[in-house]
Scaffold this motif. Sequence first.
Motif, short mmCIF file in Angstrom:
data_model
loop_
_atom_site.label_atom_id
_atom_site.label_comp_id
_atom_site.label_asym_id
_atom_site.label_seq_id
_atom_site.Cartn_x
_atom_site.Cartn_y
_atom_site.Cartn_z
N ALA A 104 0.83 -1.20 0.00
CA ALA A 104 0.00 0.00 0.00
C ALA A 104 0.87 1.25 0.00
O ALA A 104 0.56 2.24 -0.69
N ARG A 105 1.95 1.22 0.77
CA ARG A 105 2.85 2.37 0.81
C ARG A 105 3.48 2.60 -0.57
O ARG A 105 3.60 3.74 -1.04
N ALA A 106 3.84 1.49 -1.23
CA ALA A 106 4.46 1.60 -2.55
C ALA A 106 3.49 2.20 -3.56
O ALA A 106 3.86 3.07 -4.37
N GLU A 107 2.23 1.73 -3.53
CA GLU A 107 1.24 2.24 -4.46
C GLU A 107 1.00 3.73 -4.23
O GLU A 107 0.76 4.49 -5.17
N SER A 108 1.05 4.15 -2.96
CA SER A 108 0.86 5.56 -2.65
C SER A 108 2.02 6.40 -3.17
O SER A 108 1.82 7.49 -3.73
N LEU A 109 3.25 5.89 -3.01
CA LEU A 109 4.43 6.66 -3.40
C LEU A 109 4.67 6.64 -4.90
O LEU A 109 5.38 7.49 -5.43
N GLU A 110 4.07 5.65 -5.61
CA GLU A 110 4.24 5.58 -7.06
C GLU A 110 3.66 6.80 -7.76
O GLU A 110 4.06 7.13 -8.88
N GLU A 111 2.70 7.45 -7.11
CA GLU A 111 2.05 8.60 -7.74
C GLU A 111 2.89 9.86 -7.67
O GLU A 111 2.57 10.85 -8.31
N LEU A 112 3.94 9.84 -6.87
CA LEU A 112 4.78 11.03 -6.73
C LEU A 112 5.58 11.28 -8.00
O LEU A 112 6.19 10.36 -8.56
N ARG A 113 5.54 12.54 -8.44
CA ARG A 113 6.32 12.95 -9.59
C ARG A 113 7.41 13.90 -9.12
O ARG A 113 7.33 14.43 -8.01
N PRO A 114 8.42 14.14 -9.94
CA PRO A 114 9.45 15.11 -9.53
C PRO A 114 8.80 16.45 -9.20
O PRO A 114 7.97 16.97 -9.96
N GLY A 115 9.13 17.00 -8.05
CA GLY A 115 8.58 18.27 -7.61
C GLY A 115 7.37 18.11 -6.70
O GLY A 115 6.84 19.10 -6.19
N ASP A 116 6.92 16.85 -6.49
CA ASP A 116 5.75 16.63 -5.65
C ASP A 116 6.09 16.48 -4.16
O ASP A 116 5.19 16.27 -3.35
N GLU A 117 7.38 16.56 -3.83
CA GLU A 117 7.79 16.29 -2.46
C GLU A 117 7.07 17.18 -1.45
O GLU A 117 6.79 16.75 -0.32
N LYS A 118 6.73 18.40 -1.85
CA LYS A 118 6.06 19.32 -0.94
C LYS A 118 4.55 19.39 -1.18
O LYS A 118 3.88 20.27 -0.65
N ARG A 119 4.03 18.45 -1.99
CA ARG A 119 2.61 18.45 -2.29
C ARG A 119 1.91 17.19 -1.77
O ARG A 119 0.82 16.84 -2.22
N THR A 120 2.56 16.51 -0.85
CA THR A 120 1.99 15.28 -0.30
C THR A 120 1.12 15.58 0.92
O THR A 120 1.30 16.58 1.61
N PHE A 121 0.19 14.67 1.19
CA PHE A 121 -0.66 14.83 2.36
C PHE A 121 0.15 14.65 3.63
O PHE A 121 0.00 15.41 4.59
N TYR A 122 1.06 13.65 3.64
CA TYR A 122 1.80 13.38 4.87
C TYR A 122 2.74 14.52 5.23
O TYR A 122 3.13 14.67 6.39
N GLY A 123 3.10 15.38 4.24
CA GLY A 123 3.99 16.48 4.52
C GLY A 123 3.31 17.71 5.08
O GLY A 123 3.98 18.69 5.44
N LEU A 124 1.99 17.70 5.18
CA LEU A 124 1.26 18.85 5.71
C LEU A 124 1.43 18.98 7.21
O LEU A 124 1.72 18.01 7.92
#
Length: 450
Positions: A104-124
Amino acid sequence: MDHALAYTAGVLAMVVGIAVSIALHEVGHLVPAKRFGVRVTQYMVGFGPTLWSRRRGETEYGVKAIPLGGYIRMIGMFPPRPGTPAGMVGSASSNPIASMVEQARAESLEELRPGDEKRTFYGLSVPKKLVIMLGGPVMNLLIAVVLLTVVVSGFGVPTLTTQVQTVSRCVLPVDAPADAECSPSDPAAPAAAAGLRPGDTLLAIGGVPTPTWDAVSEQIRLSGGRRVDVRVERDGRELTLQATPIVADVIARDEDGLPVEEADGSFATVRAGFLGVSPVQATVRQPLTSVPGQVADAVVGTVGVVARLPQYMVGVGQAAFGGGERDPDGPVSVVGVGRFAGEVAALEDPAGEFGLRERVAQILAILAGLNVALFVFNLIPLLPLDGGHVAGALWEGTKKTWARARNLPDPGPVDVAKALPVAYGVAVVLLGMAVVLIYADVVNPIRLTG
């Protein structure tokens, strides 16, 4: 209107209302998520196969086949495993539960694109996570408030007025049948002896103003055995009559005005004043100030049902598979809610007292109750419900506050992925409950009309 056509119209109206409620619930999540910069890849009403979808910007909007909920998909719902760089997946494990979590963690992280590091839910930050996850339930509460305001202050609610509908000719025993006739030995009712007539409006009893029927009942009960002035309005002018309410056995009522039942099903009685009048019931618009109380009562009542849900489900199972009686105050599925709306729309009313206005108000009240239920149920602190994510954010905030107080390193986001086994278990239980409720609402439904 034909009965079947009216029933279908009521059901369709409720289906549309439920769909709009679900869609707005997800809007409550979507708007703050986008506002805080989280990339939202999907906004869906329903589950299962997609019936229709369209991409606008970076988000796919659509409708799915099973109308039992909805969701928005935000990137980075689960953080990387501690010690693993952002965007990287942890190593596989021989433990099946751990493997499920990592998948599940892998499937969630697969959606990350370059530059998305600060656009994640967990980073809020914690407050932003709370706003996003509470947005859906709060939206349902707002819908309920709007609907109840329309019903209570727009359409009005059935209310016992201070206008007299009937005047008893005699005093009958409290346990007498409803169609009992007066006999020569029965004493005359005080109201009839005083000259009260149907259509009179009671203004004051014993010098005490009676603006509501509750006030009328209270003064009558307190005036037993005493001669009191009864001020009424009749044909546009005020009259003062004299009456002596007798002390008799009357049905005891609780603080809500409802009859108090004994253990054997009979009504409890008390000795109190009796006048012998009954009120006219009319639909009366209530002030806006009454709406918060109505909403609070609905929320408290729903919390009580949710707290006793396991107990209720035992009864639902017995009714569904054993032919037992359904508890009229128990839970129902969307099928049951739809049946309620259909019954209200198709209710036969030879007297013409329950017209279109009353039917619309009743359906809106049912939809308001459903939204209160969605508000309360979604706040249960278990994944996959919104309340589970709220609990995770609160725990994260607690850990970070503790770390700051002790000058410790930031512990980072709470790893909600570790709770996925519990989430899957809860989802299975909820699905099972939904199936049982739907089956019960088909084979042994609760009926509003008896």
